[in-house]
Design a protein around this motif. Structure first.
Motif, PDB file in Angstrom:
ATOM      1  N   GLN A  96       0.753  -1.071  -0.076  1.00  0.00           N
ATOM      2  CA  GLN A  96       0.087  -0.171  -0.162  1.00  0.00           C
ATOM      3  C   GLN A  96       0.826   1.206   0.030  1.00  0.00           C
ATOM      4  O   GLN A  96       2.159   1.116   0.432  1.00  0.00           O
ATOM      5  CB  GLN A  96      -0.800  -0.127   0.996  1.00  0.00           C
ATOM      6  N   SER A  97       0.323   2.198  -0.398  1.00  0.00           N
ATOM      7  CA  SER A  97       0.906   3.628  -0.384  1.00  0.00           C
ATOM      8  C   SER A  97       0.018   4.496   0.325  1.00  0.00           C
ATOM      9  O   SER A  97      -1.168   4.719   0.348  1.00  0.00           O
ATOM     10  CB  SER A  97       1.204   4.138  -1.844  1.00  0.00           C
ATOM     11  N   GLN A 110       7.388  10.246   5.575  1.00  0.00           N
ATOM     12  CA  GLN A 110       7.658   8.806   5.730  1.00  0.00           C
ATOM     13  C   GLN A 110       8.966   8.842   6.666  1.00  0.00           C
ATOM     14  O   GLN A 110       9.896   9.506   6.685  1.00  0.00           O
ATOM     15  CB  GLN A 110       8.041   8.193   4.519  1.00  0.00           C
ATOM     16  N   ARG A 161       9.851   0.838   6.039  1.00  0.00           N
ATOM     17  CA  ARG A 161       9.434   1.766   4.937  1.00  0.00           C
ATOM     18  C   ARG A 161       7.856   2.406   4.771  1.00  0.00           C
ATOM     19  O   ARG A 161       7.572   3.165   4.311  1.00  0.00           O
ATOM     20  CB  ARG A 161       9.916   1.570   3.629  1.00  0.00           C
ATOM     21  N   GLY A 162       7.087   1.359   5.676  1.00  0.00           N
ATOM     22  CA  GLY A 162       5.717   1.702   5.370  1.00  0.00           C
ATOM     23  C   GLY A 162       5.035   2.564   6.559  1.00  0.00           C
ATOM     24  O   GLY A 162       4.052   2.608   6.767  1.00  0.00           O
ATOM     25  N   TYR A 222       4.803   5.868   8.702  1.00  0.00           N
ATOM     26  CA  TYR A 222       4.646   7.530   8.539  1.00  0.00           C
ATOM     27  C   TYR A 222       4.182   8.015   9.634  1.00  0.00           C
ATOM     28  O   TYR A 222       3.470   7.526  10.607  1.00  0.00           O
ATOM     29  CB  TYR A 222       3.363   7.601   7.463  1.00  0.00           C
TER      30      TYR A 222
END
Length: 944
Positions: free
Chosen positions: A41-42, A60, A79-80, A82
Motif C-alpha cells: 500500500q502507499s 515517511q 518503509r511503510g 509514516y
C-alpha cells in the motif's frame, strides 16, 4: 546553540492531556500519530482519510531503511511507517477508526515520550570517592581489568549512544567519537545518506547536525562516560569499552519544533553501522507496535545488539524499551551485588550490572580536582548507568567473537553472569533479576556455552486478557543460539493457581547452532479457572528449556486474567461489557476492553454505555464529559461475569452497579438507581447478528422518579473504503431501531456496514442522532465535551432528532432510549435493548425482528409467565387470531402489547377461546397477555 529543557517539559505537559492516554502510559507528543501501511500500500491511497481527519505534514519515517530479508527470519519492514500531524482535539480512537477502517493500515499509535533513567546520588556521595582506583570499583567487580587483557576492542566497533547530547570537546570523548569523514562539514550530503554534515553524529530530536550537549541535559555525557570514556589518557576515568568508539545521537528536544526521538535514533544508529546501541531511557507501560518494529529492525534486519535500562522503580513491571523483544534489559546492583534499592525487577530483565555510585563524566563545566578544566566527574546511580556497562561488554564480545550475531552476543552475556541469588538480600527477586551480574572476563573467554531460547510466543485466541473458563492454545518458536543441544525439551508450567496446563511438553529434539523449531502442530494447552480469580490478575507461565548434558534455561511470560469486563463472542458480534455500564471499553483511551467487532472486523464502537436521567442536572453515566475526562457516576456492586453456556442463551453476562443516592436538600447530580445488567448472545442461525442487553432499574431513593429516562449512547464508527469515515444515523420508527451506517463504498473485507440499537422493552421510545463535530452553538456537540444537560436532552427529546450526517456524511453518534413515566421508591422496572450489526439495512432489520422474537420467547419477564396451555393460532398471522386459555384460568382480560410495552388492544375473555383480528396493526411482533384472577400468561405473536 543554546539548549534548554523547557521545550521538553512543554511537550510532556501537553502530551499528558492529549488523546486521553491511560494513566499507566507515558506522555505522548501532542497532535502527532504514527501509522504503518499494510504491504503493497502507499500513503497516497489514504488521501481522503487524511482530509477527513485534517491531517498535515505526512512524513515517511524511515525511507532509507533496508527491506526485510528471508535470510533473516523475523526481520521487519519500516518503509511503510509514516508520521502524521493531526489537530490536538482529535481523539486517538477516532483517528484509529477512520484509518484502520480503510483496510490499508496495520496500526495507528501515538508517539510516546520516554525520559532518561537518571537517579542522582545523595549529596555526600562524592566525598567518599578518594581516588580513581576506588571510585571505579565496578570495573573490578565485573572483572574488567582482566577482560582487557583479552581484548580492548578497536575503532571498528561502534556503540550508539541514544541519549541527551554529548560534550563533544570533553577530554574523555573527543578522541572516542566515530567521526564520519565521508561527510565533512561543508553544507553538502557528501555520503548521500540523507543527512547533511553528520560528521559528529546527529541530533534526531531537532533534526540538525549538532549532537552536542544541553547544559541542562548532561545525562548523555554521563552514560557515554561509563561505556566510552577515553582509557589510557592519564586523565579521569576509563570507559569499559576502552578502544571502542561511540556515536553521539541526541534524542531530546531543545527547539519549539523538536520532539523526543529515541526510536528514530535507534534506527539511525542501526543504519550507520553501530554494532551496539544503548538506550538509558524509557517509561512504564505504553507498549507500542511501532517501537517494537524499530527494535526488531535494528536487532534483526541490521544485527545490532540493543541494550536498555530496566528502570528505576522498585516494582515488578514492564518498562519500555527494555521489555521489548530483542532488547537486553539491564537492572542494577550495588558494589556487594545486592539489588539497587530503586531498581526495577521483572521476568523480562536479562541481567544486572553495578548501578550505585558509578563515577562518570559529569558533562558540566565544573573542574575536577587534578584534571584539566574540561574534565569533570561525578558519582551517579540508576539503571541508566548499569546499561552502558553491558553495552560496552557487548562491544568487547562482538570484537572477540566476530562471527556471532547480535542474538548470540546477548546469549553469551546472559550465560556468563555471576550468580547473585545466593545472597539472602536478593532472595525476594529470584528469577526477576535475569541470569545474574555481568562478568566481562567470562563473557570473553567461555566458548562451550549453550542457550536455547523461546523467540516468540503466540496465544490462540489472541487477546489482551483472558476470562474465567477460557481455553488457550500456546505456540512457541525456539532457537538454539550457541553450541548444539541434543534432546531439547520445552516444558511450560503455570506459576499461578488460576491457570492449569493440560498439555505442557514439547520435544524439540536436537538443534544445531542458530537452528529453529516450533510446536505449531502440537501446541501447549492451558485452561483458565472458572472462578476465584481476583480482578486484573497477572499469571506467570515458565518455559523450562532442558537438554542433554545438563543444559537448563528458564524464561517467563505473563498473561492477564479476569479483567473488569467480559466479552460475549459466541456469535458474529463480539461485545465488551464492563462492570459499570460501559460498552466496548472501560476507558476513553480504548485500552481497557476488546471493543465491539463483527465477523472479525476492527473495532466499530468508539464509545458506548448506559445513560440514566431525570433532569438536566440529575444524570448518571460513565461517558465522556469534557477535556478528555469521563464521568464516574456508577460504581460496581457485583463484578461482571460471563456464563458459557447460560441457562437462557449460549453466552450470558451478569453485573450489578449503581450510582449514589441523592442527599436531601443538596444539589442532586445523580439519579439514585441500582442497576442489574444482563446480556445474552446466541450462536444459532438467525440469531448471530445481535446481543440482547437487559437492565433492571430499581429506585433506591425516597422519592418517585418521574419521569425516568434510560438509554444507550453509541458512538459507532463504520469504516469505508474511501477512508472518509463518513457515517449517517437514522431511525426506523416501526421497529424502534436507531442505526448508523457508512456512506459510500464499504471497506474491503469488512462485513459490517450497518450497526444499531433496538429498544425491546421499556417506556415510550426515544432517539437522538447528532454530528459529533456540529458547529458551535448546536444543541449537542461532542467536540467541546458532552455535558449532563446535553445528555439529558438526547434522552428526553422524544423521536424528533431522528437523523444526522446527511447528505454528505459525518462523525455521528446516537442515543436510543425510553421514557418511563414513573418509578416509585423501592420499585423496579426493566428496559431492554438489542445491539446489532449487519452488512445491509435489510439484514439489520431482520436482525432487529429476530431479536424481538427471541426476547419475547426466550427471555420472558419475571412477572408474566409463559404456559404451554396458552396457545395462539395461526402464528404467524395476517390478522385473524384465535387464543386458547387453560381450562382452569377463568375470566380474563386479554391485552395486546407492542414491544415497547404500549397497549394497542384490549378485549374480555369469558371462556377458554377468544377470537380477534390484528389486521389494523402495523406488522411486527406483539405480546398477547392474558390477565386472570390468579396469574398472568403471555404469548408472542408475529403479525405479517
Amino acid at each position: 546553540m543554546e539548549k534548554t529543557l523547557r521545550f521538553l517539559f512543554f511537550l510532556v505537559l501537553v502530551g499528558l492531556g492529549w488523546a486521553a492516554q491511560a494513566a499507566a502510559n507515558p506522555p505522548t507528543v501532542p497532535g502527532r500519530l504514527v501509522l504503518k501501511l499494510k504491504p503493497g500500500q502507499s500513503a497516497a491511497a489514504l488521501e481522503t482519510a487524511f482530509r477527513t481527519l485534517d491531517v498535515s505534514n505526512v512524513q515517511q519515517k524511515f525511507p532509507r531503511a533496508i527491506a526485510p530479508s528471508p535470510e533473516k527470519p523475523g526481520s521487519v519492514e519500516l518503509r511503510g511507517i509514516y508520521q502524521l500531524q493531526v489537530p490536538a482535539t482529535l481523539s486517538l480512537d477516532r483517528a484509529r477508526a477512520v484509518l484502520l477502517g480503510t483496510g490499508l493500515v496495520e496500526y495507528v499509535e501515538p508517539l510516546y515520550i520516554r525520559l532518561p533513567q537518571y537517579q542522582p546520588n545523595d549529596p555526600g556521595a562524592d566525598s567518599t570517592l578518594t581516588s580513581l582506583t576506588t571510585s571505579q570499583y565496578y570495573l573490578k567487580q565485573i572483572k574488567a581489568y582482566r577482560a582487557w587483557d583479552i581484548t580492548r576492542c578497536d575503532s571498528s566497533i561502534v556503540i550508539g549512544i541514544t541519549d541527551g547530547g554529548l560534550r563533544l570537546t570533553h577530554e574523555e570523548f573527543r578522541r572516542q567519537i566515530k567521526y564520519n569523514y565521508a561527510d565533512p562539514v561543508n553544507g553538502v550530503d557528501d555520503d548521500g545518506d540523507g543527512y547533511v554534515d553528520n560528521f559528529n553524529g546527529w541530533d534526531l530530536a531537532n533534526n540538525d547536525n549538532d549532537p552536542g550537549y544541553d547544559i541542562n541535559i548532561t545525562h548523555g555525557s554521563m552514560v557515554a562516560g561509563v561505556s566510552s570514556a577515553h582509557a589510557d589518557n592519564s586523565v579521569g576515568i576509563a570507559g569499559l569499552g576502552n578502544k571502542c568508539r561511540l556515536l553521539p545521537l541526541n534524542i531530546y528536544p531543545n527547539t519549539p519544533s523538536g520532539s523526543f526521538a529515541g526510536v528514530e535514533a535507534v534506527v539511525y544508529a542501526a543504519d550507520h553501522n553501530c554494532r551496539v546501541i544503548n538506550m538509558s531511557w524509557g517509561a512504564v507501560g505504553g507498549y507500542s507496535r511501532y517501537e517494537q518494529d524499530a527494535m526488531t529492525y535494528a536487532a534483526v534486519n541490521r544485527d545490532a545488539v540493543l541494550v536498555a535500562a530496566a528502570g528505576n522503580t522498585n516494582a515488578d513491571l514492564l518498562f519500555y524499551p527494555a521489555s521489548y523483544d530483542h532488547v537486553l534489559s539491564v537492572s542494577g546492583v550495588s558494589s556487594t551485588d545486592q539489588k539497587s534499592p530503586s531498581a526495577t525487577f521483572s521476568h523480562r530483565v536479562d541481567l544486572v550490572a553495578p548501578g550505585v555510585s558509578i563515577l562518570t563524566v559529569s558533562g558540566y563545566h565544573a573542574t575536577w580536582s587534578g584534571g584539566p578544566a574540561d574534565a569533570d566527574y561525578v558519582a551517579v546511580g540508576g539503571t541508566s548507568f548499569s546499561a552502558p556497562l553491558v553495552a560496552a561488554a557487548a562491544a568487547l564480545v562482538r570484537w572477540q567473537f566476530p562471527q556471532y550475531t547480535a542474538a548470540q552476543v546477548a546469549a553469551q552475556l546472559r550465560q556468563t553472569t555471576d550468580n547473585i541469588y545466593d545472597l539472602p538480600a536478593n532472595s525476594t527477586w529470584i528469577n526477576r533479576l535475569g541470569t545474574g551480574r555481568l562478568n566481562v572476563l567470562k563473557a570473553l573467554t567461555k566458548t562451550n556455552l549453550q542457550e536455547a531460547r523461546v523467540l516468540s510466543t503466540t496465544f490462540s485466541p489472541t487477546r489482551v486478557v483472558y476470562l474465567p473458563g477460557d481455553s488457550i492454545r500456546l505456540m512457541v518458536t525456539v532457537q538454539n543460539l550457541l553450541q548444539p543441544i541434543a534432546d531439547l525439551t520445552v516444558t511450560v508450567t503455570s506459576l499461578s493457581p488460576h491457570v492449569t496446563v493440560r498439555q505442557g511438553s514439547f520435544a524439540a529434539g536436537g538443534l544445531a547452532s542458530l537452528a529453529r523449531t516450533s510446536n505449531t502442530t502440537t501446541p501447549f494447552r492451558l485452561v483458565v479457572a472458572n472462578s476465584g480469580i481476583p480482578l486484573n490478575t497477572k499469571a506467570t507461565l515458565r518455559y523450562r528449556l532442558s537438554g542433554a548434558g545438563g543444559f537448563q534455561f528458564d524464561q517467563f511470560v505473563d498473561i492477564l486474567l479476569n479483567p473488569d469486563y467480559v466479552v460475549l463472542d459466541g456469535n458474529d458480534m463480539a461485545v465488551t461489557l464492563t462492570s459499570r455500564g460501559n460498552l466496548a471499553f472501560d476507558n476513553l483511551a480504548g485500552t481497557v476492553g476488546a471493543g465491539v467487532t463483527y465477523r472479525g472486523s476492527s473495532n466499530i464502537l468508539s464509545e458506548g454505555g448506559l445513560l440514566l436521567a431525570t433532569s438536566p442536572t440529575r444524570v448518571s453515566d460513565r461517558l465522556r464529559t469534557r477535556a478528555g475526562q469521563a464521568r464516574q457516576s456508577f460504581f460496581s456492586t457485583a463484578q461482571v461475569v460471563r456464563v458459557h453456556p447460560g441457562p437462557r442463551a449460549d453466552q450470558e453476562a451478569r453485573a450489578s452497579f449503581q450510582d449514589s443516592i441523592p442527599v436531601a436538600g443538596s444539589l442532586a447530580r445523580s439519579v439514585g438507581v441500582a442497576v442489574r445488567q444482563r446480556a445474552f448472545a446466541w450462536a444459532s442461525p438467525g440469531r448471530r447478528d445481535f446481543v440482547v442487553l437487559e437492565y433492571t432499574l430499581k429506585n433506591i431513593t425516597a422519592d418517585t422518579l418521574k419521569p425516568l429516562y434510560a438509554g444507550l449512547f453509541m458512538d459507532w464508527d463504520m469504516p469505508t473504503s474511501d477512508g472518509t469515515g463518513r457515517n449517517a444515523a437514522a431511525w426506523d420508527s416501526t421497529r424502534s431501531l436507531g442505526y448508523t451506517y457508512a456512506l459510500g463504498q464499504p471497506a474491503p473485507n469488512l462485513p459490517a456496514v450497518y450497526a444499531g440499537v433496538k429498544l425491546l422493552r421499556g417506556g415510550a421510545p426515544a432517539v437522538y442522532s447528532f454530528d459529533n463535530n456540529a458547529p458551535v452553538g448546536a444543541p449537542v456537540r461532542l467536540a467541546d465535551g458532552f455535558s449532563p444537560a446535553e445528555k439529558f436532552l438526547t434522552l428526553s427529546n422524544g423521536t424528533t432528532q431522528r437523523t444526522a450526517g446527511l447528505p454528505g456524511g459525518a462523525d455521528v453518534s446516537q442515543v436510543v432510549g425510553a421514557r418511563l413515566t414513573k418509578l416509585a421508591p423501592g420499585d423496579s422496572t426493566t428496559v431492554a435493548f438489542a445491539m446489532m450489526s449487519a452488512p445491509s439495512l435489510l439484514q439489520l432489520q431482520a436482525a432487529a425482528d429476530a431479536a424481538s422474537f427471541v426476547f419475547a420467547t426466550l427471555l420472558p419477564t419475571r412477572l408474566a409467565g409463559f404456559a404451554s396451555a396458552f396457545n395462539a393460532y395461526p402464528n404467524p398471522t395476517t390478522g385473524q387470531l384465535q387464543l386458547q386459555l387453560p381450562e382452569d384460568f377463568g375470566p380474563a382480560t386479554v391485552l395486546v402489547l407492542d414491544l415497547t410495552g404500549r397497549q394497542v388492544m384490549s378485549l374480555r375473555a369469558l371462556g377458554r377461546q377468544v377470537d380477534t383480528n390484528l389486521a389494523g396493526l402495523t406488522p411486527g411482533l406483539y405480546l398477547v397477555r392474558a390477565v386472570g384472577a390468579r396469574r398472568v400468561l403471555t404469548r408472542a405473536v408475529v403479525l405479517q
